[in-house]
Design a protein around this motif. Structure first.
Motif, mmCIF file in Angstrom:
data_model
loop_
_atom_site.group_PDB
_atom_site.id
_atom_site.type_symbol
_atom_site.label_atom_id
_atom_site.label_comp_id
_atom_site.label_asym_id
_atom_site.label_seq_id
_atom_site.Cartn_x
_atom_site.Cartn_y
_atom_site.Cartn_z
ATOM 1 N N SER A 1 14.015 13.059 -3.787
ATOM 2 C CA SER A 1 12.807 13.837 -4.056
ATOM 3 C C SER A 1 13.020 14.882 -5.150
ATOM 4 N N SER A 2 14.225 14.957 -5.686
ATOM 5 C CA SER A 2 14.507 15.875 -6.792
ATOM 6 C C SER A 2 15.654 15.318 -7.621
ATOM 7 N N LYS A 3 15.863 15.933 -8.781
ATOM 8 C CA LYS A 3 16.940 15.464 -9.648
ATOM 9 C C LYS A 3 18.319 15.781 -9.072
ATOM 10 N N LYS A 4 18.355 16.701 -8.122
ATOM 11 C CA LYS A 4 19.628 17.072 -7.529
ATOM 12 C C LYS A 4 20.232 15.871 -6.794
ATOM 13 N N PRO B 1 20.420 6.943 -15.989
ATOM 14 C CA PRO B 1 19.017 7.351 -16.121
ATOM 15 C C PRO B 1 18.774 8.687 -15.431
ATOM 16 N N SER B 2 17.883 9.466 -16.001
ATOM 17 C CA SER B 2 17.546 10.759 -15.412
ATOM 18 C C SER B 2 16.507 10.572 -14.313
ATOM 19 N N PHE B 3 16.374 11.583 -13.478
ATOM 20 C CA PHE B 3 15.354 11.577 -12.431
ATOM 21 C C PHE B 3 13.972 11.397 -13.056
ATOM 22 N N SER B 4 13.716 12.091 -14.180
ATOM 23 C CA SER B 4 12.391 12.004 -14.808
ATOM 24 C C SER B 4 12.102 10.598 -15.331
ATOM 25 N N GLU B 5 13.117 9.850 -15.746
ATOM 26 C CA GLU B 5 12.902 8.477 -16.205
ATOM 27 C C GLU B 5 12.578 7.532 -15.044
ATOM 28 N N ALA B 6 13.063 7.844 -13.860
ATOM 29 C CA ALA B 6 12.882 6.990 -12.687
ATOM 30 C C ALA B 6 11.771 7.486 -11.771
ATOM 31 N N LEU B 7 11.122 8.564 -12.145
ATOM 32 C CA LEU B 7 10.141 9.248 -11.314
ATOM 33 C C LEU B 7 8.869 8.430 -11.079
ATOM 34 N N PHE B 8 8.357 8.496 -9.859
ATOM 35 C CA PHE B 8 7.049 7.936 -9.524
ATOM 36 C C PHE B 8 6.425 8.844 -8.473
ATOM 37 N N THR B 9 5.118 8.704 -8.268
ATOM 38 C CA THR B 9 4.393 9.567 -7.344
ATOM 39 C C THR B 9 3.880 8.774 -6.159
ATOM 40 N N LEU B 10 4.077 9.327 -4.981
ATOM 41 C CA LEU B 10 3.463 8.804 -3.762
ATOM 42 C C LEU B 10 2.303 9.737 -3.451
ATOM 43 N N ASP B 11 1.076 9.233 -3.617
ATOM 44 C CA ASP B 11 -0.110 10.046 -3.355
ATOM 45 C C ASP B 11 -1.173 9.257 -2.595
ATOM 46 N N ARG B 12 -0.754 8.196 -1.954
ATOM 47 C CA ARG B 12 -1.643 7.351 -1.152
ATOM 48 C C ARG B 12 -0.821 6.690 -0.048
ATOM 49 N N LYS B 13 -1.478 5.959 0.808
ATOM 50 C CA LYS B 13 -0.811 5.371 1.971
ATOM 51 C C LYS B 13 0.356 4.460 1.597
ATOM 52 N N GLN B 14 0.228 3.706 0.536
ATOM 53 C CA GLN B 14 1.268 2.728 0.173
ATOM 54 C C GLN B 14 1.566 2.795 -1.312
ATOM 55 N N ALA B 15 2.835 2.907 -1.679
ATOM 56 C CA ALA B 15 3.266 2.828 -3.074
ATOM 57 C C ALA B 15 4.283 1.696 -3.176
#
Length: 158
Positions: free
Chosen positions: A59-62, A135-149
């Protein structure tokens, strides 16, 4: 060139050790509505239909992509085909990235050549190009904002 590749890939592959103690993925139907959902990771182009998959959710780049202790969730799965899916259920809405390791021989570690080049596969969400580092976290980033991603990860091998 091999030293550059080793410097790029080795940090990415420290997702090990993989242990079979994690349960295999529950059904996606266990996703509950509200402020959480499910993330289904589709893993494609596994070189061999054998071994183990380690799938980490951050959930973060850490810690991304190579520190399993800093992942918010992980799944370990025995594989028997060249395509698999893994579901993370009841995940709070937010931004995430996924890292995958294919431990082909199931020995619990990333096997490498004598000069440190990975012998086993890896991948991350969004399938970014491998450049001068992992790869950086920002390159692999996606958003979960609905029931299914859904996230597609294509494995890479050297």
């Amino acid at each position: 060139m091999k030293n550059i590749i080793a410097g790029i890939i080795l940090p990415l592959l420290l997702v090990t050790p993989i242990q079979q103690s994690e349960a295999e993925t529950p059904a996606a139907s266990q996703c509950r509505p509200g402020q959480s959902g499910c993330i289904t990771v589709y893993i494609r182009e596994l070189k061999k239909p054998e071994g183990m998959l380690g799938v980490l959710l951050y959930s973060s780049k850490k810690g991304f992509p190579d520190k399993p202790d800093l992942a918010v969730a992980k799944r370990i799965k025995t594989i028997s085909s060249t395509a698999h899916e893994v579901t993370f259920e009841n995940v709070p809405y937010g931004t995430y990235a996924v890292s995958v390791l294919h431990d082909e021989n199931g020995n619990g570690k990333m096997d490498k050549t004598f000069i440190g080049i990975p012998k086993e596969g890896f991948g991350v969400s969004n399938n970014p190009k491998i450049k001068t580092g992992p790869p950086s976290f920002s390159e692999a980033l996606f958003t979960l904002d609905r029931k299914q991603a859904e996230v597609n990860v294509t494995m890479k091998y050297f």
